[in-house]
Design a protein around this motif. Structure first.
Motif, PDB file in Angstrom:
ATOM      1  N   CYS A  26       0.582  -1.252   0.096  1.00 44.14           N
ATOM      2  CA  CYS A  26      -0.030   0.161  -0.285  1.00 44.14           C
ATOM      3  C   CYS A  26       0.579   1.299   0.272  1.00 44.14           C
ATOM      4  O   CYS A  26       1.894   1.863   0.607  1.00 44.14           O
ATOM      5  CB  CYS A  26      -1.138   0.699   1.613  1.00 44.14           C
ATOM      6  N   ASN A  28      -0.266   4.067   0.854  1.00 43.04           N
ATOM      7  CA  ASN A  28      -0.649   4.997   1.641  1.00 43.04           C
ATOM      8  C   ASN A  28       0.288   4.921   3.451  1.00 43.04           C
ATOM      9  O   ASN A  28       0.473   5.393   3.916  1.00 43.04           O
ATOM     10  CB  ASN A  28      -1.790   5.216   1.364  1.00 43.04           C
ATOM     11  N   CYS A  29      -0.224   3.482   3.693  1.00 44.38           N
ATOM     12  CA  CYS A  29       0.363   3.205   4.760  1.00 44.38           C
ATOM     13  C   CYS A  29       1.115   1.964   4.887  1.00 44.38           C
ATOM     14  O   CYS A  29       1.451   1.350   6.180  1.00 44.38           O
ATOM     15  CB  CYS A  29      -0.946   2.644   6.050  1.00 44.38           C
ATOM     16  N   ASP A  30       1.975   1.432   4.232  1.00 42.11           N
ATOM     17  CA  ASP A  30       3.355   0.583   3.761  1.00 42.11           C
ATOM     18  C   ASP A  30       2.889  -1.280   3.790  1.00 42.11           C
ATOM     19  O   ASP A  30       3.642  -1.801   4.119  1.00 42.11           O
ATOM     20  CB  ASP A  30       4.561   0.867   4.974  1.00 42.11           C
ATOM     21  N   ASN A  31       1.014  -0.902   4.525  1.00 46.87           N
ATOM     22  CA  ASN A  31       1.304  -2.676   4.004  1.00 46.87           C
ATOM     23  C   ASN A  31       1.508  -3.545   3.214  1.00 46.87           C
ATOM     24  O   ASN A  31       1.199  -3.445   1.915  1.00 46.87           O
ATOM     25  CB  ASN A  31      -0.672  -2.594   5.019  1.00 46.87           C
ATOM     26  N   CYS A  40      -6.163  -2.373  -0.275  1.00 48.40           N
ATOM     27  CA  CYS A  40      -5.601  -2.462   0.843  1.00 48.40           C
ATOM     28  C   CYS A  40      -6.617  -2.401   2.139  1.00 48.40           C
ATOM     29  O   CYS A  40      -7.240  -1.630   2.451  1.00 48.40           O
ATOM     30  CB  CYS A  40      -4.806  -0.994   2.031  1.00 48.40           C
ATOM     31  N   ARG A  42      -6.131  -2.828   5.664  1.00 52.24           N
ATOM     32  CA  ARG A  42      -5.567  -1.715   6.551  1.00 52.24           C
ATOM     33  C   ARG A  42      -6.096  -0.376   6.885  1.00 52.24           C
ATOM     34  O   ARG A  42      -6.983  -0.174   8.191  1.00 52.24           O
ATOM     35  CB  ARG A  42      -4.328  -2.221   7.188  1.00 52.24           C
ATOM     36  N   CYS A  43      -5.783   0.086   5.807  1.00 53.92           N
ATOM     37  CA  CYS A  43      -6.453   1.481   5.241  1.00 53.92           C
ATOM     38  C   CYS A  43      -7.905   1.583   4.831  1.00 53.92           C
ATOM     39  O   CYS A  43      -7.751   3.079   4.492  1.00 53.92           O
ATOM     40  CB  CYS A  43      -4.949   2.557   5.125  1.00 53.92           C
ATOM     41  N   LEU A  44      -8.030   1.015   3.571  1.00 54.37           N
ATOM     42  CA  LEU A  44      -8.750   0.879   2.621  1.00 54.37           C
ATOM     43  C   LEU A  44      -8.165   1.861   1.300  1.00 54.37           C
ATOM     44  O   LEU A  44      -9.074   2.167   0.774  1.00 54.37           O
ATOM     45  CB  LEU A  44     -10.423   1.048   3.131  1.00 54.37           C
ATOM     46  N   PHE A  45      -7.129   2.576   1.509  1.00 57.62           N
ATOM     47  CA  PHE A  45      -6.359   3.131   0.689  1.00 57.62           C
ATOM     48  C   PHE A  45      -6.733   1.549  -1.456  1.00 57.62           C
ATOM     49  O   PHE A  45      -6.537   0.829  -1.282  1.00 57.62           O
ATOM     50  CB  PHE A  45      -5.684   3.806   0.851  1.00 57.62           C
ATOM     51  N   GLN A  48      -1.683   0.552  -5.144  1.00 57.34           N
ATOM     52  CA  GLN A  48      -0.645  -0.681  -4.525  1.00 57.34           C
ATOM     53  C   GLN A  48      -0.215  -0.100  -5.481  1.00 57.34           C
ATOM     54  O   GLN A  48      -0.104   0.052  -6.695  1.00 57.34           O
ATOM     55  CB  GLN A  48      -1.685  -2.012  -4.260  1.00 57.34           C
TER      56      GLN A  48
END
Length: 150
Positions: A26, A28-31, A40, A42-45, A48
């Protein structure tokens, strides 16, 4: 000459005879995610980037698959030809935990926290005579860990 082919497209590639897991990260959050995802969890961004995942990690947990999975989709031996195999989660540092086959299934040889490396694992031959493989994790040999090649 037998050709080696991946069991499925898009989850890993074979390069120089070794597997490379194909994941996403991701922006946005590096997941990290495996297999690849478009959003994602985790953050729904929804942006990717494709990444190659690490090829070494540590065994997080494991079990033994003592009976054949449902076939299809399982491509390995069934019935009297079935051989139990290890299954585990391997933590790829800084990325995620990946579920996969283990090359050994002997409980005496598997320890949580042991170093593991990504390898190819033969499953079957297809109708064209190609060797169908999946990825698996194998214990890193003690000689490799110590740098001693003797």
């Amino acid at each position: 000459m037998t050709t080696t082919v991946a069991v499925a497209d898009g989850i890993f590639e074979i390069r120089d005879g070794k597997p490379v897991l194909l994941g996403t990260r991701c922006t946005n959050c590096d997941n990290h995610m495996y297999p690849r995802q478009t959003g994602c969890p985790r953050c729904l961004f929804n942006e990717q980037e494709d990444v190659e995942l690490a090829t070494e990690g540590t065994l997080w947990t494991w079990t033994v698959q003592a009976f054949p999975p449902k076939a299809p989709p399982y491509l390995g031996p069934v019935g009297d030809d079935f051989v139990p195999y290890g299954v585990g989660y391997v933590e790829l540092a800084g990325q995620l935990r990946v579920e996969g086959r283990l090359t050994i299934s002997d409980p005496e040889q598997l320890k949580i926290g042991m170093p593991m490396e990504l390898v190819l694992d033969p499953l079957s031959l297809d109708e064209d005579g190609n060797q169908v493989v999946t990825y698996a994790f194998a214990p890193v040999e003690a000689t490799t860990q110590n740098g001693d090649q003797s």
